[in-house]
Design an enzyme around this catalytic site. Sequence first.
Site, PDB file in Angstrom:
ATOM      1  N   ARG A 127       0.720  -1.259   0.039  1.00 22.59           N
ATOM      2  CA  ARG A 127       0.033  -0.081   0.093  1.00 22.59           C
ATOM      3  C   ARG A 127       0.754   1.243  -0.086  1.00 22.59           C
ATOM      4  NH1 ARG A 127      -2.896  -2.818   3.958  1.00 22.59           N
ATOM      5  NH2 ARG A 127      -4.600  -3.983   3.123  1.00 22.59           N
ATOM      6  N   LYS A 149       2.728  11.196 -11.583  1.00 21.93           N
ATOM      7  CA  LYS A 149       1.795  10.599 -12.415  1.00 21.93           C
ATOM      8  C   LYS A 149       2.808   9.183 -12.411  1.00 21.93           C
ATOM      9  CE  LYS A 149      -1.040  13.705 -15.027  1.00 21.93           C
ATOM     10  NZ  LYS A 149      -1.408  14.014 -16.584  1.00 21.93           N
ATOM     11  N   GLU A 191       9.470  18.634 -24.906  1.00 20.27           N
ATOM     12  CA  GLU A 191       8.780  18.748 -23.706  1.00 20.27           C
ATOM     13  C   GLU A 191       9.296  20.166 -23.154  1.00 20.27           C
ATOM     14  OE1 GLU A 191       6.042  17.380 -22.937  1.00 20.27           O
ATOM     15  OE2 GLU A 191       6.457  15.261 -23.289  1.00 20.27           O
ATOM     16  N   LYS A 233       6.825  23.356 -14.185  1.00 22.95           N
ATOM     17  CA  LYS A 233       5.806  22.051 -13.912  1.00 22.95           C
ATOM     18  C   LYS A 233       5.730  22.216 -12.417  1.00 22.95           C
ATOM     19  CE  LYS A 233       5.037  17.429 -14.602  1.00 22.95           C
ATOM     20  NZ  LYS A 233       5.006  16.061 -15.177  1.00 22.95           N
ATOM     21  N   GLU A 243      -4.827  17.039 -11.407  1.00 18.31           N
ATOM     22  CA  GLU A 243      -5.445  17.309 -12.778  1.00 18.31           C
ATOM     23  C   GLU A 243      -6.842  17.557 -12.759  1.00 18.31           C
ATOM     24  OE1 GLU A 243      -3.002  15.882 -16.127  1.00 18.31           O
ATOM     25  OE2 GLU A 243      -5.116  16.084 -17.403  1.00 18.31           O
ATOM     26  N   ARG A 247      -3.658  21.535 -14.461  1.00 13.72           N
ATOM     27  CA  ARG A 247      -2.474  20.440 -15.018  1.00 13.72           C
ATOM     28  C   ARG A 247      -2.717  20.373 -16.450  1.00 13.72           C
ATOM     29  NH1 ARG A 247       0.502  15.916 -11.364  1.00 13.72           N
ATOM     30  NH2 ARG A 247       1.913  15.127 -12.951  1.00 13.72           N
ATOM     31  N   ASN A 251      -0.283  19.219 -21.173  1.00 15.62           N
ATOM     32  CA  ASN A 251      -0.461  18.297 -22.187  1.00 15.62           C
ATOM     33  C   ASN A 251      -0.458  18.967 -23.534  1.00 15.62           C
ATOM     34  OD1 ASN A 251      -0.554  15.713 -20.906  1.00 15.62           O
ATOM     35  ND2 ASN A 251      -2.490  16.038 -20.103  1.00 15.62           N
ATOM     36  N   HIS A 254      -0.356  16.942 -26.716  1.00 13.52           N
ATOM     37  CA  HIS A 254      -0.469  15.645 -26.485  1.00 13.52           C
ATOM     38  C   HIS A 254      -1.568  15.054 -26.989  1.00 13.52           C
ATOM     39  CE1 HIS A 254       2.865  17.009 -23.913  1.00 13.52           C
ATOM     40  NE2 HIS A 254       3.038  15.544 -23.233  1.00 13.52           N
ATOM     41  N   HIS A 258      -0.748  11.967 -29.074  1.00 20.37           N
ATOM     42  CA  HIS A 258      -0.824  10.637 -28.829  1.00 20.37           C
ATOM     43  C   HIS A 258      -1.721   9.970 -29.803  1.00 20.37           C
ATOM     44  CE1 HIS A 258      -1.116  11.689 -24.174  1.00 20.37           C
ATOM     45  NE2 HIS A 258       0.126  11.183 -24.616  1.00 20.37           N
ATOM     46  N   HIS A 271       7.632   9.525 -28.043  1.00 18.21           N
ATOM     47  CA  HIS A 271       6.613  10.265 -27.373  1.00 18.21           C
ATOM     48  C   HIS A 271       7.054  11.674 -27.673  1.00 18.21           C
ATOM     49  CE1 HIS A 271       3.878  11.738 -24.457  1.00 18.21           C
ATOM     50  NE2 HIS A 271       4.693  12.457 -23.791  1.00 18.21           N
TER      51      HIS A 271
HETATM   52  P1  NAD Z   1      12.379   5.957 -22.250  1.00 18.08           P
HETATM   53  O1  NAD Z   1      12.304   5.694 -20.836  1.00 18.08           O
HETATM   54  O2  NAD Z   1      11.959   4.760 -23.039  1.00 18.08           O
HETATM   55  O3  NAD Z   1      13.784   6.060 -22.330  1.00 18.08           O
HETATM   56  C1  NAD Z   1      14.247   6.305 -24.059  1.00 18.08           C
HETATM   57  C2  NAD Z   1      15.615   5.508 -24.354  1.00 18.08           C
HETATM   58  O4  NAD Z   1      16.787   5.994 -23.769  1.00 18.08           O
HETATM   59  C3  NAD Z   1      15.382   4.025 -23.739  1.00 18.08           C
HETATM   60  O5  NAD Z   1      15.944   3.129 -24.780  1.00 18.08           O
HETATM   61  C4  NAD Z   1      16.231   4.184 -22.683  1.00 18.08           C
HETATM   62  O6  NAD Z   1      16.949   3.046 -22.209  1.00 18.08           O
HETATM   63  C5  NAD Z   1      17.499   5.019 -23.219  1.00 18.08           C
HETATM   64  N1  NAD Z   1      18.140   5.567 -22.075  1.00 18.08           N
HETATM   65  C6  NAD Z   1      17.682   6.341 -20.931  1.00 18.08           C
HETATM   66  N2  NAD Z   1      18.713   7.041 -20.426  1.00 18.08           N
HETATM   67  C7  NAD Z   1      19.737   6.927 -21.290  1.00 18.08           C
HETATM   68  C8  NAD Z   1      21.114   7.335 -20.966  1.00 18.08           C
HETATM   69  N3  NAD Z   1      21.152   8.401 -19.932  1.00 18.08           N
HETATM   70  N4  NAD Z   1      22.125   7.119 -21.960  1.00 18.08           N
HETATM   71  C9  NAD Z   1      21.523   6.289 -23.155  1.00 18.08           C
HETATM   72  N5  NAD Z   1      20.159   5.830 -23.036  1.00 18.08           N
HETATM   73  C10 NAD Z   1      19.436   5.969 -22.279  1.00 18.08           C
HETATM   74  O7  NAD Z   1      11.627   7.141 -22.648  1.00 18.08           O
HETATM   75  P2  NAD Z   1      11.444   8.457 -22.217  1.00 18.08           P
HETATM   76  O8  NAD Z   1      11.292   9.469 -23.403  1.00 18.08           O
HETATM   77  O9  NAD Z   1      12.447   8.781 -21.158  1.00 18.08           O
HETATM   78  O10 NAD Z   1       9.969   8.580 -21.345  1.00 18.08           O
HETATM   79  C11 NAD Z   1       8.865   8.059 -22.081  1.00 18.08           C
HETATM   80  C12 NAD Z   1       7.802   7.381 -21.018  1.00 18.08           C
HETATM   81  O11 NAD Z   1       7.498   8.401 -20.261  1.00 18.08           O
HETATM   82  C13 NAD Z   1       6.640   6.988 -21.788  1.00 18.08           C
HETATM   83  O12 NAD Z   1       6.109   5.963 -21.236  1.00 18.08           O
HETATM   84  C14 NAD Z   1       5.670   8.245 -21.366  1.00 18.08           C
HETATM   85  O13 NAD Z   1       4.359   7.713 -21.402  1.00 18.08           O
HETATM   86  C15 NAD Z   1       6.354   8.598 -19.879  1.00 18.08           C
HETATM   87  N6  NAD Z   1       5.554   9.995 -19.504  1.00 18.08           N
HETATM   88  C16 NAD Z   1       5.425  10.079 -18.335  1.00 18.08           C
HETATM   89  C17 NAD Z   1       4.950  11.168 -17.881  1.00 18.08           C
HETATM   90  C18 NAD Z   1       4.517  11.563 -16.318  1.00 18.08           C
HETATM   91  O14 NAD Z   1       4.146  12.613 -16.102  1.00 18.08           O
HETATM   92  N7  NAD Z   1       4.466  10.483 -15.595  1.00 18.08           N
HETATM   93  C19 NAD Z   1       5.133  12.273 -18.710  1.00 18.08           C
HETATM   94  C20 NAD Z   1       5.714  12.377 -20.144  1.00 18.08           C
HETATM   95  C21 NAD Z   1       6.067  11.122 -20.400  1.00 18.08           C
HETATM   96  N1  GLY Z   2       3.188  15.204 -18.271  1.00 18.25           N
HETATM   97  C1  GLY Z   2       1.890  15.927 -17.980  1.00 18.25           C
HETATM   98  C2  GLY Z   2       1.555  15.923 -16.321  1.00 18.25           C
HETATM   99  O1  GLY Z   2       2.500  15.451 -15.591  1.00 18.25           O
HETATM  100  O2  GLY Z   2       0.497  16.156 -16.206  1.00 18.25           O
END
Ligand code: NAD
Ligand code: GLY
Length: 372
Positions: A127, A149, A191, A233, A243, A247, A251, A254, A258, A271
């Site tokens: 939990r 998130k 972003e 942010k 949100e 918030r 997006n 987005h 998406h 993304h």
């Molecule tokens: P990712 O986590 O897939 O990383 C991108 C690539 O870079 C991967 O292959 C990873 O292994 C590699 N990598 C990471 N760090 C590295 C480094 N320092 N050196 C070399 N390679 C490295 O992608 P991302 O763009 O970081 O994140 C995308 C994800 O984030 C999606 O799932 C999306 O839905 C999520 N997201 C979440 C939020 C949120 O608010 N929680 C906001 C935006 C995106």
């Molecule tokens: N990436 C959008 C949010 O965190 O709300």
Amino acid sequence: MAPASSDVQRVPIDLGERSYPILIASGLIGDAQTYADLPRAQTALIVSNTTVAPLYAQALQTALASYYPRVLLLSLPDGESHKDWPNLQRIFDVLLEHGCDRKTVLFALGGGVVGDITGFAAASYMRGVPFVQVPTTLLAQVDSSVGGKTAINHPLGKNMIGAFYQPARVVCDLDVLTSLPARELSAGLAEIIKYGPIADMGFLDWIESHMPELLEREPRALGVAVRRSCEIKAGVVGLDEREAGLRAILNFGHTFGHAIEAGLGYGQWLHGEAVGCGMVMAALLSERLGLIDAALVARIRRLVQAAGLPVVGPQLSPTDNAGRYLELMRLDKKSEAGQIKFVVIEAPGRAGVRGAPDALVREVIDACCVPA
Ligand code: NAD
Ligand code: GLY
């Protein structure tokens, strides 16, 4: 080398008892001081992936050993398709097989994929146990690691199973950005650009004039961009953690983005690439709604392109491209009773959420996509 404490920038996220700092500097991951005054426990579990762990897990493990008698490492497969139930289950398996109690601290070492799944595991194990975000992509440092998130994907939709759950700390080590592939760097820049038109036109000016340094990964420029993005942010999340309204402006781009990701199949466009192109579409929609002038749309398009991102949308259907975009956008979490809600620029530096007639959205899509 460990940073001098005066070189570490701290951006606070103000959420009452769930408040925490974002630390930004070079050399943070391997510096034991970074983790001082975090919750103590018998065990820390680092969750990473097969790309990032070989690069940075050893340094993190060594630093954490100063505080945690047992430091475990779980390396998940790399990629968006692994942000799923089986890998969430693997995290729980490791925690339970090692008898980890409810004080155990999880460390998410990786990009947004690792951060999102680890955060959700932390939210649900016994939990809720504390967790720390150690984002290693630019996108994760300026967006996904901040604000709580957390989620995994369902075969029928991205980020559909998750929770709002805040980390105890976010550790943005600028040094890790040196190993990031160029395409991932550009995805993170999308972003960063986003924060200008929605919140701070002065920041948009700054990004425009510093794009060459950002693309060169000049540490000072990256530090400014990460800090200002996190400040913006943090301000939004501090006002609307779950949100309820505001918030959603985070997006911007987005809703269109998406649709591109889903329509092409996840992983075809990153993304951040889809968001970059989506911002161009959302800016044009804002203009067609009479909110902003064409000069701002052109400025956003130029900047997205300068960051190495696509500005022309893909065809998602050979017969009715705009119709396919609309169909996919109706699945967006912001949609209400089938009506799509778009984040639009209401005035330079200010965003809002509103609906738009399908005919107008079709015009925007037709104007922004490669011809059939
Ligand atoms: P990712 O986590 O897939 O990383 C991108 C690539 O870079 C991967 O292959 C990873 O292994 C590699 N990598 C990471 N760090 C590295 C480094 N320092 N050196 C070399 N390679 C490295 O992608 P991302 O763009 O970081 O994140 C995308 C994800 O984030 C999606 O799932 C999306 O839905 C999520 N997201 C979440 C939020 C949120 O608010 N929680 C906001 C935006 C995106
Ligand atoms: N990436 C959008 C949010 O965190 O709300």
